[in-house]
Design a protein around this motif. Structure first.
Motif, mmCIF file in Angstrom:
data_model
loop_
_atom_site.group_PDB
_atom_site.id
_atom_site.type_symbol
_atom_site.label_atom_id
_atom_site.label_comp_id
_atom_site.label_asym_id
_atom_site.label_seq_id
_atom_site.Cartn_x
_atom_site.Cartn_y
_atom_site.Cartn_z
ATOM 1 N N VAL A 101 1.831 9.518 -5.695
ATOM 2 C CA VAL A 101 2.336 10.874 -5.469
ATOM 3 C C VAL A 101 3.274 11.282 -6.602
ATOM 4 C CG1 VAL A 101 3.805 12.284 -3.971
ATOM 5 C CG2 VAL A 101 2.065 10.798 -2.965
ATOM 6 N N ALA A 102 4.150 10.352 -7.010
ATOM 7 C CA ALA A 102 5.140 10.668 -8.043
ATOM 8 C C ALA A 102 4.503 10.916 -9.402
ATOM 9 C CB ALA A 102 6.155 9.531 -8.146
ATOM 10 N N PRO A 144 -4.614 9.485 -8.237
ATOM 11 C CA PRO A 144 -5.383 9.497 -6.983
ATOM 12 C C PRO A 144 -4.702 8.644 -5.916
ATOM 13 C CG PRO A 144 -6.835 9.177 -8.857
ATOM 14 C CD PRO A 144 -5.440 9.083 -9.394
ATOM 15 N N PHE A 145 -4.792 9.092 -4.682
ATOM 16 C CA PHE A 145 -4.119 8.427 -3.561
ATOM 17 C C PHE A 145 -4.855 7.137 -3.227
ATOM 18 C CE2 PHE A 145 -2.294 8.209 0.753
ATOM 19 C CZ PHE A 145 -0.993 8.626 0.489
ATOM 20 N N PRO A 146 -4.202 5.963 -3.339
ATOM 21 C CA PRO A 146 -4.908 4.690 -3.147
ATOM 22 C C PRO A 146 -4.877 4.213 -1.696
ATOM 23 C CG PRO A 146 -2.692 4.255 -3.925
ATOM 24 C CD PRO A 146 -2.816 5.759 -3.806
ATOM 25 N N ILE A 156 4.310 12.622 1.409
ATOM 26 C CA ILE A 156 5.518 11.840 1.690
ATOM 27 C C ILE A 156 5.100 10.579 2.450
ATOM 28 C CG2 ILE A 156 7.916 11.959 2.478
ATOM 29 C CD1 ILE A 156 7.634 14.950 2.784
ATOM 30 N N PRO A 157 4.495 9.601 1.762
ATOM 31 C CA PRO A 157 3.971 8.421 2.473
ATOM 32 C C PRO A 157 5.045 7.560 3.114
ATOM 33 C CG PRO A 157 3.727 8.186 0.085
ATOM 34 C CD PRO A 157 4.127 9.596 0.337
ATOM 35 N N ARG A 188 0.831 -1.204 0.000
ATOM 36 C CA ARG A 188 0.000 0.000 0.000
ATOM 37 C C ARG A 188 0.866 1.256 0.000
ATOM 38 N NH1 ARG A 188 -3.206 3.422 3.740
ATOM 39 N NH2 ARG A 188 -1.650 2.997 5.333
ATOM 40 N N VAL A 189 1.958 1.243 0.792
ATOM 41 C CA VAL A 189 2.841 2.408 0.857
ATOM 42 C C VAL A 189 3.535 2.623 -0.480
ATOM 43 C CG1 VAL A 189 4.867 3.388 1.992
ATOM 44 C CG2 VAL A 189 3.160 2.150 3.337
ATOM 45 N N LEU A 190 3.974 1.529 -1.113
ATOM 46 C CA LEU A 190 4.619 1.646 -2.420
ATOM 47 C C LEU A 190 3.645 2.208 -3.452
ATOM 48 C CD1 LEU A 190 6.602 -1.722 -2.525
ATOM 49 C CD2 LEU A 190 7.457 0.550 -1.938
ATOM 50 N N ALA A 191 2.389 1.765 -3.391
ATOM 51 C CA ALA A 191 1.383 2.284 -4.320
ATOM 52 C C ALA A 191 1.129 3.768 -4.075
ATOM 53 C CB ALA A 191 0.086 1.484 -4.173
#
Length: 567
Positions: A282-283, A287-289, A300-301, A274-277
């Protein structure tokens, strides 16, 4: 009466298919025996450079010799003499050389001061496809599976399974034995890092495990006792911040436990897609998954997770800070301010557990956001040595200013003072340029894996009386220093033709605690190293915490916020 440990209850034994098990085991065994190509002269160079760093740059040498009765300088001299007697034909296998020098560094019990193995070790992580964590109940400490990597399926082995034995040893005993092999600045830190290293070991700082597989006895969620055998695997280390090896302001401000940061990156790659996604989103501007209820998207997840949490004491903000590493300190601080402003103003749970540090300037600059008080950055000191004086003077040619420390270093050579004068590494102006932006009560949550810049942040939080500290261990990791790499020292002395620093071979490196930090406020002058930050209250992690998103911990923090005036 026999003192042998009780045999675990019998149960079905779960095996990896033999062909796959043998292939994976051979991969690790072959790697250990064949990795590396250091010549004898290169080994001698590494020992010589280690001796220079520990004898003439290492700020905690007097403390470690007194606290732990160690003499790393003499041990390096002995190793130096042994390598002088060896030939290319008689020198031991490379893994044995790495083990010998690593053991000397580990004897310091200092996670800042490391021997970093060369390629191909530096590019690998040894891991098992699951994590275990410790919790407490009325019967004492227990160890539970909390994460399993995708695609790994073993009957009854899932989050919630209780581990009872590790390769035939009761799990508590196995953790204690493992703790003696790894660095840690206090007993709580050693135990916590032992649990962490049971399943993940970055080979940059650890030799590969010599056991090719482990046998795990466990009780599944169905109550059945089972046993499985699982091989260690190797995979490529996830990329981290770019280290240019130059004496930049960022490199000179590092306060980080590289073991924890490498381990955390590996955990994200293995168990937190999830963090990698989110990073990818962001990059690419997508949309923020994968948002959880009450979660606020962050830019900055890898560093932050912010959300509203409902507790019996009210709704509060919960902000996890996973690292103080940043390629852009300004952007990092701006994102922190943005997130705390979006969270409820009735109270903030600021959670820095497992944060191995990063840039000490970033950590100290965040404090002002949470308090109306003027922030006093922690002062730092060099070990008094002729070489440290030369380094500070040589830095002038690179427009790097250590002038505040030079007079006391110069004078110390005549007076015999152990340390230089103490001056802040973070400027007073930077530590107070923004001012308070969050006005509600704040509780800081720590554990024994908080280290380095996180220790500095926690000490500043407590010293400036921002709020109470709630620890899940009796202490933080107790890493109180600014750490420089061997490459940085080479760069600082690059214009001095008599510099003792010589580049290390084949990607090997070293890190050394070069300036120690001292506390301010009521504990002014107290070193952070090996003492750390003692929390105001302690909460032992529960089974519910590990399985239900820190439910009991957040409820405890909520009660403390309510006591501080939050509602």
């Amino acid at each position: 009466m026999s003192s042998r440990p009780e045999r675990p209850p019998s149960g079905p034994v779960v095996h990896i298919p033999e062909r796959a098990h043998a292939r994976i085991s051979r991969e690790l065994a072959n790697f250990v025996q064949t990795a590396g190509s250091l010549t004898l002269d290169e080994r001698r160079l590494i020992v010589d450079q280690a001796l220079i760093l520990l004898e003439q740059n290492y700020v905690h040498l007097p403390l470690k010799a007194a606290m732990y009765g160690v003499n790393p300088v003499q041990r390096l001299r002995v190793l130096q003499r042994r390598t002088e007697k060896q030939t290319e034909q008689t020198m031991p296998p490379e893994w044995k050389f790495h083990a010998d020098i690593s053991e000397i560094f580990l004897s310091l019990k200092d996670l800042h001061t490391n021997y970093l193995l060369p390629e191909p070790f530096a590019g690998k992580v040894a891991c098992l496809p699951f994590l275990i964590e410790e919790y407490s109940d009325q019967d004492g400490s227990k160890f539970m599976v909390t994460y399993v990597s995708k695609g790994f399926h073993v009957p009854g082995f899932a989050p919630g399974a209780q581990v009872t034995h590790w390769s035939g040893i009761p799990i508590s005993t196995a953790v204690e034995l493992n703790a003696s092999r790894f660095a840690g600045n206090n007993l709580a830190a050693q135990r916590s890092r032992s649990v962490q290293s049971m399943t993940i070991r970055p080979l940059m700082v650890h030799l590969p495990p010599f056991e090719q597989w482990v046998t795990v006895n466990y009780i599944g969620p169905d109550g059945k006792h089972r046993e499985m055998r699982e091989s260690w695997r190797l995979f490529d280390s996830p990329p981290g911040p770019v280290d240019t090896g130059t004496a930049s302001s960022a490199a000179l401000s590092q306060a980080v436990d590289i073991d924890t940061q490498e381990t955390n990156r590996a955990k994200v790659a293995l168990f937190a897609p999830r963090v990698l996604a989110q990073q990818s989103a962001v990059a690419t501007g997508q949309p923020f998954p994968g948002l959880r209820p009450g979660e606020i998207p962050t830019r900055i997840p890898i560093a932050f997770r912010a959300q509203e949490v409902q507790t019996p004491s009210g709704v509060f903000g919960h902000l996890r800070i996973f690292t103080f590493e940043s390629d852009s300190p300004r952007s990092y601080v701006e994102e922190f301010i943005r997130l705390v402003r979006l969270l409820p103003d009735r109270g903030l749970i600021l959670d820095v557990r497992d944060n191995g540090g990063g840039d000490m300037r970033v950590a100290e600059c965040l404090l002002q956001v949470l308090t109306p008080r003027k922030v006093a950055p922690e002062p730092v000191q060099f070990l008094s040595s002729p070489l440290n004086l030369r380094v500070c003077r040589a830095a002038r040619s690179l427009d790097i200013d250590f002038s505040a420390w030079i007079p006391s270093l110069d004078q110390a050579l005549e007076l015999g003072a152990a340390f230089s004068g103490a001056f802040p590494a973070t400027s007073l102006a930077a530590a107070n340029s923004i001012g308070q932006k969050y006005f509600g009560p704040v509780v800081l949550v720590t554990n024994a894996r908080c280290f380095s810049a996180t220790d500095i942040f926690a000490a500043g939080f407590q010293d400036h009386e921002i709020g109470p500290v709630l620890g899940t261990d009796q202490n933080t990791g107790a890493g109180g220093a600014n750490v420089w790499t061997h490459d940085v020292l080479c760069d600082l002395m690059a214009n001095d033709p008599t510099s003792p620093y010589v580049p290390l071979p084949k990607g090997s490196s070293m890190r050394v605690a070069v300036r120690r930090t001292l506390r301010v406020g009521a504990q002014s002058g107290t070193p952070v190293e090996d003492l750390g930050v003692t929390p105001n209250r302690v909460h032992r992690m529960t089974r519910r915490d590990l399985l239900e998103g820190n439910a009991d911990l957040l409820n405890r923090a909520g009660r403390m916020l309510a006591e501080e005036g939050g509602s």
